[in-house]
Design an enzyme around this catalytic site. Structure first.
Site: not given
Ligand code: IMP
Length: 434
Positions: A38, A304, A299, A15-17, A40-42, A13, A224, A415
């Site tokens: 998993n 939180p 995202a 801000g790679k997107g 979410g790139h905003t 998270d 990630q 920003g």
């Molecule tokens: P998984 O990828 O769903 O197996 O989750 C493993 C860990 O990676 C957990 O702590 C998730 O919250 C974290 N995680 C997975 N994808 C993201 C992402 O895109 N951003 C931040 N944390 C992530």
């Protein structure tokens, strides 16, 4: 432009997107190498906010070829939903999106297995996104996975699913659960996906090789981040893929000699979603304040995010593991209101000062952060586009971080908008932007 890998330098998270989106103007191909929905790139384009989970951010730019690599795990339901949602908002998705024939699929039993294993972990839960990511990679490593190429041979699907089913039912029986999945229905559903996805399933490595042979540049997009990487992250509190720069090679079938540079993305502070160590976690009202100002809510899952001070041990380690040519520092403006800002420069553990990331979770969990306190700037940096126009204390903060991590900070994001960005002309990235 050279072929560049974009990697998260912390726990995701960062801000790679936005950085991928900025650089996409300079390339012809964007290829994602790991993870699944998993992520979410905003991305903000004008007044429009897009959140991409599976499809590379380059899809928002006409004329860019987007490639989903073999290192990804793809939930076909999630992919079709994302395609439909983007199309409904006017984004063109035709032959500009390629799915690797070697990518593994996330299937319903993966989600069921993940819910079961997370529950069984009790108070040692990983806090995963519950999207089936880990079990899909487990089936891949266990050689019972189903790949995108299998969708093209529907008659063999029941046989392809049989191994995964046997394994799943064995685990369910051991856990005293009833395996209640309709595998015939699954084979039918997958046949449908095969029919619809057939035109875009291809040998992604070959596609990329041809693109590069034409002289086209590729942006390799990691999901990630380094501290969530299966090998280099804070194991076991990690995701199940190779999120660090090395994943770009294995996750797309690209040789190391074709990678020309690596950009690491780090937030001006630190966040983490889910469980696991976060040595510089702030706690209390100040953490909530930063969470709200930085909109630090997942995202993908809305959870939180935990917020901490910038951890130089983490980013220095990331530079070592990934070889960043340059770091993009994001969300500097979130710290604008603070009178002083802490930076974690080392850890104290059992009377010793540690400057390198320990592999042992027990050691990391026992670490206390050693802080240096820097003056805040108490004025807005929002939207500043020139490094020289930042308040002196903000420049001092960025320069001190660069010194502590031992690498250049070539981009500073001030920003959420595309244009709220400082690119330092003398940096390694400066020449790539020129
Ligand atoms: P998984 O990828 O769903 O197996 O989750 C493993 C860990 O990676 C957990 O702590 C998730 O919250 C974290 N995680 C997975 N994808 C993201 C992402 O895109 N951003 C931040 N944390 C992530």
């Amino acid at each position: 432009m050279p072929n560049i890998v974009i990697v998260g330098a912390q726990w995701g998270d960062e801000g790679k997107g936005k950085v991928v989106d900025l650089l996409t103007d300079k390339v012809q191909v964007v290829a994602r190498y790991n993870g699944g929905h998993n992520a979410g790139h905003t991305i903000l384009v004008g007044q429009e906010r897009f959140v991409l989970h599976l499809i590379p951010s380059g899809i928002l730019h006409p004329g860019i070829l987007c490639v989903m690599g073999n290192g990804m795990v793809i939930d076909p339901w999630a992919l079709e939903k994302e395609i439909a949602e983007l199309r409904a908002r006017g984004v063109t998705i035709g032959d500009n999106l390629v799915v690797s024939d070697r990518a593994h699929l996330i299937l319903p039993h993966h989600r069921a297995l993940e819910a079961m294993t997370e529950e069984m972990r009790g108070d040692r839960k990983i806090g995963t996104t519950l999207r089936g990511i880990g079990p899909a990679y487990e089936d891949k490593a266990g050689r019972r996975g189903v790949r995108a190429s299998d969708l093209l041979r529907p008659a063999d699907l029941p046989e392809r699913l049989a191994e995964a089913r046997r394994h799943y039912e064995l685990i369910c029986r051991g856990a005293g659960r009833s395996p209640d999945l309709d595998w015939d229905r699954l084979a039918t559903d997958l046949t449908g996906f095969g029919e619809r996805l057939r035109p875009r399933i291809a040998d992604a490595s070959l596609v990329l090789q041809r693109e590069m042979a034409h002289g086209y540049s590729v942006l390799f997009e990691g999901a990630q981040a380094t501290l969530l990487d299966m090998d280099h992250g804070t194991y076991p509190y990690v995701t199940s893929s190779s999120a660090a720069a090395g994943g770009a090679l294995t996750g797309l079938g690209v040789p190391p000699s074709r990678i020309d540079g690596v950009i690491g993305i780090a937030k001006a502070y630190t966040t983490r979603v889910g469980a696991g160590p976060l040595p510089s976690e702030i706690g209390g009202a100040l953490e909530q304040d930063i969470r709200d100002r930085g909109h630090e809510y997942g995202a993908s899952t809305g959870r939180p995010r935990r917020c901490g001070w910038f951890d130089a041990v983490v980013v220095r380690y990331s530079i070592r593991v990934n070889g960043f040519d340059s770091v993009a520092l994001t969300k500097l403006d979130v710290l604008d209101h603070l009178a002083e800002i802490k930076v974690c420069v080392a850890y104290r553990c059992q009377g010793e000062t540690i400057r390198e990331m320990p592999a042992d979770l027990a050691v990391l969990e026992a670490c206390e952060p050693v802080y240096e306190t820097l003056p805040g700037w108490s004025e807005s940096t929002g939207g500043v586009r020139d490094f020289g126009r930042l308040p002196a204390a903000a420049r001092g903060y960025v320069d001190r971080l660069a010194e502590l991590v031992g690498g250049e900070i070539g981009i500073v994001s001030t920003g959420p908008e595309r244009d709220d960005t400082i690119v330092r002309p003398q940096s390694a990235v400066g020449s790539w932007f020129a």
